[in-house]
Design a protein around this motif. Structure first.
Motif, PDB file in Angstrom:
ATOM      1  N   THR A  56     -61.959  -2.355   2.636  1.00 42.19           N
ATOM      2  CA  THR A  56     -60.566  -2.398   2.620  1.00 42.19           C
ATOM      3  C   THR A  56     -61.142  -4.268   3.081  1.00 42.19           C
ATOM      4  O   THR A  56     -59.820  -5.373   3.032  1.00 42.19           O
ATOM      5  N   PHE A  57     -61.936  -4.537   3.502  1.00 42.56           N
ATOM      6  CA  PHE A  57     -62.072  -6.308   3.798  1.00 42.56           C
ATOM      7  C   PHE A  57     -62.284  -6.384   2.163  1.00 42.56           C
ATOM      8  O   PHE A  57     -62.335  -8.129   1.800  1.00 42.56           O
ATOM      9  N   VAL A  58     -62.808  -6.615   1.003  1.00 40.00           N
ATOM     10  CA  VAL A  58     -63.123  -6.407  -0.197  1.00 40.00           C
ATOM     11  C   VAL A  58     -61.400  -6.754  -0.912  1.00 40.00           C
ATOM     12  O   VAL A  58     -61.821  -7.582  -1.231  1.00 40.00           O
ATOM     13  N   VAL A  59     -61.000  -5.617  -1.111  1.00 41.76           N
ATOM     14  CA  VAL A  59     -59.485  -5.632  -1.808  1.00 41.76           C
ATOM     15  C   VAL A  59     -58.494  -6.383  -1.255  1.00 41.76           C
ATOM     16  O   VAL A  59     -57.116  -5.770  -1.543  1.00 41.76           O
ATOM     17  N   GLY A  60     -58.534  -5.513   0.200  1.00 41.81           N
ATOM     18  CA  GLY A  60     -57.809  -6.182   1.529  1.00 41.81           C
ATOM     19  C   GLY A  60     -56.281  -5.566   1.293  1.00 41.81           C
ATOM     20  O   GLY A  60     -56.040  -5.941   1.235  1.00 41.81           O
ATOM     21  N   ASN A  61     -56.610  -4.345   0.789  1.00 43.93           N
ATOM     22  CA  ASN A  61     -55.124  -2.834   0.999  1.00 43.93           C
ATOM     23  C   ASN A  61     -56.521  -1.958   1.435  1.00 43.93           C
ATOM     24  O   ASN A  61     -57.119  -1.066   0.893  1.00 43.93           O
ATOM     25  N   PHE A  62     -56.101  -1.422   2.632  1.00 46.40           N
ATOM     26  CA  PHE A  62     -56.674  -0.276   3.297  1.00 46.40           C
ATOM     27  C   PHE A  62     -56.761   1.464   2.170  1.00 46.40           C
ATOM     28  O   PHE A  62     -57.439   2.136   2.015  1.00 46.40           O
ATOM     29  N   LEU A  63     -54.828   0.933   1.826  1.00 51.28           N
ATOM     30  CA  LEU A  63     -55.053   3.000   1.150  1.00 51.28           C
ATOM     31  C   LEU A  63     -55.693   2.289  -0.885  1.00 51.28           C
ATOM     32  O   LEU A  63     -56.155   3.693  -0.922  1.00 51.28           O
TER      33      LEU A  63
END
Lengths: 307, 321
Positions: A56-63
């Protein structure tokens, strides 16, 4: 009694039940087909949560993080199957329990080494972070509705997979007679690894879904695995249908017990006595339920057809 | 003439070493090792009690740590009430009441949970005993008066005049003598007619039932004896650590007890003792190097399960007699 609270808590109970089902379905699948007791299933749930939290922190999107983390968790499950579980299938359940107990120590310490001892909070995207009003006056977090939706979708998907696909046919056949399936030319090792990875993925999904609410932490695996075992014992070990209904029953009883048992007790005992006994009883409620059900039906509510 | 087998010699050597080494450590100024040995011996009693059902009875109880907790709370709660008032019925410092409570309550808990658990078998039995263990865990966790999650400090050790449990050597000797008695009790049970039926039921339950034995009753009796014995070990452990918390009865503690039995070698008298020794020494050794000692520990556990099927006793005994 407060009816708004009752509705909200019922939905919370359903949500807990569906998460439990995600964990328990993998356990019961692996047990039903592989005859393998996997104590480390809760650790896979925990690993799924941590992988998803990092992503989530790397790609910035939870889903998006969930979508990437799912195959990764399945790969972890596959690795466990190849390296450990496969060598224990022929052993008795005691060896399964001890071997996977050792695996828990290994996985939990590895997670501690990689991610540190602290929990890992997972931020939700803005559109999931709000609340919705489902009836007048009944407001619940949007995200909990999403969990309920995903849980029901997965339950439906599993029902379809097990009952209406070729893979599901092999799974059912494997559960009722493993030797016959391999005699019919099915690569049973491949089927076992696939089932194990599928179970790991389901547990991982549950861990990912819960992490924005509770945050990812090392102790989360040990907490859920016991409840998941209670679910599959009550449901009948190996039965998917049993896991589903037992998970919902446990989720509801646990949640409602914790919020309303003191009110119920106050109907027939002093308020002092109710307030001291209710927390003790409510934390044991699911075990008491399990004891009662097993005393009446030792094989659980929906025992699978024996092989 | 008395013919000692290799296993008998092993038993004698281990038990003698366990008797002689700890006082020597104390006199040479290494009190720490005496304390380590005391913990070892107390856990060995618990492992010996578990071996009765797990090894000889084939009943894989995954909830035995609950009895350790019950035993330790049976010391902690009376001491707490004697010191701070309330609950007159159990309050007291005497070892007699503590041990009586530990053994009787453990036996009752074993009777109730065993009566239900033994209706099931195989993996159901493993999981239901684990769940009952967790039920006891949550019970103590939720009682705020006894510290809940934080546990309860046992201010004063059980009083058993003329002995004094504050003296580490006396506490060790009591634990040691208890261990020897526990081993003799289990050995006597196993070699009796009762024990034969129990082991027969482990091998083939249907056969024993057909022969007219009510194996359920035999298993339940063994389960109750084992629970009571483990509760006694818990009372000793409470006196040793002067602290009791729900953490002592969690399922990973039960797993550790099972590991001790398997590591040493189930269905042998000395196996659980060697398993407890191996466990404690390994834990002590690894944790002195790294806080991440659970990682190598887990790997060793897996290796033992995969490769060392007879446990330590099996390794030493080898193929010969």
């Amino acid at each position: 009694m407060d009816y708004t609270l009752l509705i909200v808590q019922t939905l919370n109970g359903v949500q807990l039940g569906l998460l439990l089902f995600l964990v328990a379905s993998g356990l019961t699948l692996v047990f039903g087909i592989l005859d393998f007791v996997n104590l480390a299933h809760g650790s896979i749930y925990m690993v799924g949560a941590f992988i998803c939290a990092s992503l989530t922190f790397v790609v910035g999107n939870f889903l998006l993080a969930i979508l990437i983390a799912l195959p990764l968790t399945a790969a972890v499950g596959y690795g466990i199957e190849r390296l450990l579980a496969r060598h224990l299938y022929a052993r008795d359940h005691l060896d399964h329990v001890l071997g996977t107990f050792g695996l828990i120590l290994v996985i939990d310490t590895s997670v501690h080494l990689i991610w540190g001892p602290e929990g890992f909070a997972v931020p939700l995207p803005a559109w999931l972070d709000g609340q919705v009003e489902i009836f007048t006056g009944v407001v619940i977090p949007t995200y909990r509705l999403l969990i309920i939706g995903v849980g029901l979708a997965v339950a439906g998907g599993l029902y379809w997979l097990v009952n209406f696909t070729r893979l599901g046919m092999l799974i059912r056949a494997g559960a009722s007679n493993r030797v016959m399936v391999s005699a019919l030319g099915i690569d049973i090792q491949w089927l076992f690894a696939l089932v194990f990875a599928l179970g790991a993925m389901l547990a991982g999904l549950a861990g990912m879904l819960i992490s924005p609410i509770t945050e990812a932490s090392i102790s989360m695996g040990g907490e859920i695995i016991i409840t998941a075992f209670v679910v599959i014992i009550i449901g009948g070990i190996g039965s998917m249908k049993g896991a589903f209904f037992a998970a919902l029953i446990i989720g509801l009883i646990d949640t409602l017990g914790r919020s309303f048992l003191d009110d119920i007790f106050k109907l027939f005992m002093s308020s002092d006595a109710a307030e001291t006994s209710a927390p003790a009883i409510s934390s044991m409620l699911i075990y008491i339920l399990m004891a009662v059900i097993l005393a009446v039906r030792p094989q659980g509510l929906f025992p699978p057809k024996v092989r | 003439m008395l013919q000692l087998t290799r296993t008998d010699w092993l038993t004698l050597v281990v038990m003698l070493a366990l008797l002689i080494l700890p006082p020597v450590f104390l006199w040479t100024g290494n009190e720490f090792y005496l304390l380590l040995a005391t913990r070892l011996v107390i856990l060995a009693i618990a492992a010996v009690s578990l071996n009765l059902v797990l090894g000889y009875g084939g009943l894989v109880s995954f909830g035995h740590a609950a009895y350790i907790g019950i035993g330790a709370y049976a010391v902690g709660i009376p001491v707490y009430h004697e010191t701070y008032g309330g609950f007159e019925a159990v309050a007291g410092y005497g070892a007699g009441i503590h041990i009586l409570l530990a053994v009787v309550i453990s036996a009752i808990f074993a009777l109730f949970t065993g009566a239900i658990s033994l209706r099931t078998k195989g993996v159901y039995f493993i999981m239901i005993t684990m769940a009952f263990g967790m039920m006891a865990y949550y019970f103590f966790l939720s009682i705020d008066e006894y510290g809940g999650d934080d546990g309860l400090v046992i201010d004063i050790r059980s009083e058993i005049p003329p002995l004094n449990l504050d003296n580490p050597l006396q506490l060790f000797m009591i634990a040691y003598v208890s261990l020897v008695i526990a081993m003799i009790v289990v050995k006597t049970i196993v070699n009796s007619r009762f024990g034969m039926v129990l082991q027969g039921a482990k091998g083939n339950n249907e056969r024993m039932v057909t022969m007219g034995y009510n194996t359920y009753f035999y298993k339940l009796t063994a389960y109750v004896i084992s629970g009571a014995m483990c509760g006694y070990a818990g009372a000793l452990l409470g006196n040793f650590t002067t602290f009791v918390s729900p953490d002592m009865m969690g399922w990973s503690r039960s797993g550790e007890l099972m590991f001790m039995v398997i590591l040493g070698g189930a269905t042998t008298a000395i196996g659980p003792v060697m398993g407890a020794a191996g466990f404690i020494l390994l834990e002590e050794f690894l944790s002195s190097y790294t806080i991440f000692w659970h990682l190598p520990f887990g790997l060793i556990l897996i290796a033992v399960v995969l490769f060392a099927r007879g446990g330590l006793v099996g390794l030493i005994k080898g193929k010969g007699k």
